[in-house]
Design an enzyme around this catalytic site. Structure first.
Site, PDB file in Angstrom:
ATOM      1  N   GLU A 220      -6.883  -1.530  -0.388  1.00  0.00           N
ATOM      2  CA  GLU A 220      -5.547  -1.069  -0.769  1.00  0.00           C
ATOM      3  C   GLU A 220      -5.537  -0.456  -2.164  1.00  0.00           C
ATOM      4  O   GLU A 220      -4.770   0.467  -2.434  1.00  0.00           O
ATOM      5  CB  GLU A 220      -4.560  -2.234  -0.650  1.00  0.00           C
ATOM      6  CG  GLU A 220      -4.310  -2.649   0.792  1.00  0.00           C
ATOM      7  CD  GLU A 220      -3.904  -4.094   0.984  1.00  0.00           C
ATOM      8  OE1 GLU A 220      -3.722  -4.506   2.139  1.00  0.00           O
ATOM      9  OE2 GLU A 220      -3.793  -4.827  -0.024  1.00  0.00           O
ATOM     10  N   ASP A 292      -4.387 -13.227   4.230  1.00  0.00           N
ATOM     11  CA  ASP A 292      -3.190 -14.029   4.516  1.00  0.00           C
ATOM     12  C   ASP A 292      -3.332 -15.429   3.939  1.00  0.00           C
ATOM     13  O   ASP A 292      -2.363 -15.998   3.402  1.00  0.00           O
ATOM     14  CB  ASP A 292      -2.975 -14.138   6.034  1.00  0.00           C
ATOM     15  CG  ASP A 292      -2.811 -12.792   6.707  1.00  0.00           C
ATOM     16  OD1 ASP A 292      -2.178 -11.910   6.103  1.00  0.00           O
ATOM     17  OD2 ASP A 292      -3.317 -12.627   7.831  1.00  0.00           O
TER      18      ASP A 292
END
Length: 515
Positions: A220, A292
């Protein structure tokens, strides 16, 4: 939490009070907003190649289902003891019903998970042969919900975030976070006085909303860099974030940035400062759900009042636990406690050994101890420490201090100071704890630790070890493990000195001191 939603960047160098922090996890409220996915894993054995095409045949003998995407973060929070409210949408289908049931079974409040008629729940199905993924096939609608569902989502946000000190927006770029939903979420979080943590595939979409903390991973980060920046980042990820972290933070509109870099750990960036949080090495790790799980651990630690650097340490520890497990896994509280004990206290003081040993023994672990100078780490050391680790469940390594090395090895040693030697050892996967000592023998450490096994390399015999009777007296045993022939620090330094002698001008025969 402060009224202006600032995050404490304090990073304590001493071991944090993990027990006190983890005790506050139970019942702490956290809201997660994000997309839902069903992760299915088919496991089996390979049976060669198919006659129908160049694809492997897998004889499936097992199937496991788990909530994925943001639902995995919600499940991970619940596994650590949080009271979790999950806001999402699913389709009116079997996959959506299964994810809701799995989440509810794990203790997640799914009252704000909306069912949208006609929508297909996203599902990712993986086929594994002997633990190796050989194929993945995806189904479902990763598009914006219809206008009515968006309105229902917006209406659910204020109630979902009520009483939550931290809210996690897990944006998988699968349609849920329309502009209206993003703006409504930020407004609800601000009205509550909570912190907004954003974990987004495209963090630039949130930049104009000024999140309190953004957690991009390496991929990202790469997506928001220019060509020259990208080359520099790939050459030295840690160095790039340390140097350009402030600019990256401002580009993403974040008050604080936590950049996760898989095996390189994480970097916490606040205005004018950055802190690297290393992660304990994990051999053969699989990546499913690691981000996560990091988010779940870090968010819950923040909600429980931890400084952001300690929250990042919790996130790193939680993700390390998850990636050691097959499938889409989570980290549970006892596992997190254990990992923090190992990773967060890799370097310990002699005064901590008795309590450390008691904690490990309360979990039924067999403690192994060895010691040495470990001046210039080489292949022989690594093989020796791996062999020592196999003698039990926890390996503690005693390292001679600089004055101790000088007494034992001479005035030109050590080549590397104690801080460097300890740091290198602490980074090895085989080593659980490292402790420096100043004596010529580790007798005081042995008395404090009372190891089950005391290990030395094959160039020793038990008769040569003056501490062997003490180990026996304390109830332990002495084991001699094999070592790699012709691999020693002394031999290595002799070869270096010989090379330097040859290179000296004027045919000199005595090299300059190395130390």
């Amino acid at each position: 939490m402060t009224d202006d939603r600032t995050i404490d960047l304090t990073g304590r160098e001493e071991r944090p009070a993990w027990d006190a922090l983890l005790a506050r996890f139970a019942g702490t409220r956290v809201a997660v907003v994000g997309e839902t996915c069903l992760d299915t894993w088919y496991d089996g054995r390979p049976r060669g190649m198919s006659r129908e095409g160049p694809v492997p045949v897998v004889e499936v003998d097992g199937q496991s289902d788990a909530p994925g995407a943001a639902a995995n973060a919600a499940r991970g929070l619940a596994a650590l003891g949080a009271a979790v409210r999950f806001v999402s949408v699913v389709g009116e289908d079997a996959e959506g019903a299964l994810v809701r049931d799995l989440l509810a079974r794990d203790g997640v409040d799914v009252s704000s998970v909306l069912t949208v008629p006609g929508r297909r729940t996203v599902a990712k199905r993986r086929v594994c042969a002997d633990g190796q993924v050989v194929a993945r096939f995806d189904t479902g609608d990763a598009v914006e919900p219809p206008a009515g569902a968006v309105a229902d989502l917006v209406g659910a946000l204020a109630g979902a975030v009520a009483g939550c000190p931290v809210v996690l927006a897990a944006d998988y770029d699968a349609g849920l976070f329309t502009g209206e939903v993003r703006r409504a979420l930020v407004a609800a979080v601000r009205a509550e006085g909570a912190l907004l943590v954003v974990d987004a595939h495209d963090p630039l979409r949130w930049a104009d909303l000024a999140p309190d903390l953004v957690k991009p991973d390496a991929e990202e980060v790469e997506a928001v860099l220019g060509a020259a920046e990208l080359r520099a980042f790939r050459e030295d990820r840690l160095g790039f974030v340390a140097e350009h972290g402030d600019a990256l933070r401002e580009r993403l509109g974040a008050a604080t940035l936590v950049v996760t870099l898989d095996a390189d750990g994480a970097v916490v960036v606040a205005p004018g400062s950055s802190v690297h949080v290393p992660v304990r090495p994990v051999a053969g790790a699989a990546p499913a759900g690691a981000g996560d799980t990091f988010a779940a651990g870090a968010v819950l630690a923040l909600a429980a009042g931890a400084p952001v650097v300690d929250a990042a340490r919790v996130g790193c520890a939680a993700s390390s636990v998850a990636v050691r497990q097959p499938g889409t896994a989570v980290c549970r509280l006892p596992q997190l406690h254990d990992e923090l004990l190992r990773a967060g206290s890799a370097v310990v003081a002699a005064g901590q050994l008795t309590a450390l040993a008691a904690t490990h023994r309360s979990m039924g672990r067999r403690i192994v101890f060895t010691n040495g100078c470990f001046d210039v780490l080489h292949r022989g050391h690594v093989a020796y420490l791996d062999a020592a680790r196999r003698q039990g469940d926890v390996l503690v390594v005693g390292v001679n201090s600089d004055p101790s090395v000088r007494r034992l090895k001479g005035p030109d040693r050590p080549v590397n100071p104690a801080g460097d030697r300890v740091a290198v050892l602490a980074g090895l996967a085989a080593v659980d704890h490292v402790v420096e000592f100043d004596g010529d023998t580790p007798a005081d450490l042995l008395r404090a630790l009372r190891p089950d096994v005391y290990v030395k390399g094959g160039d020793y015999t038990e008769a040569m070890l003056e501490e062997a009777p003490l180990v026996r007296e304390l109830g332990g045993e002495v084991r001699i493990v094999d070592y790699v022939e012709d691999r020693s620090t002394t031999g290595l330094l002799e070869r270096v000195r010989a090379l330097r002698t040859l290179e000296l001008p004027g045919g000199a025969t005595e090299p300059e001191p190395l130390a």
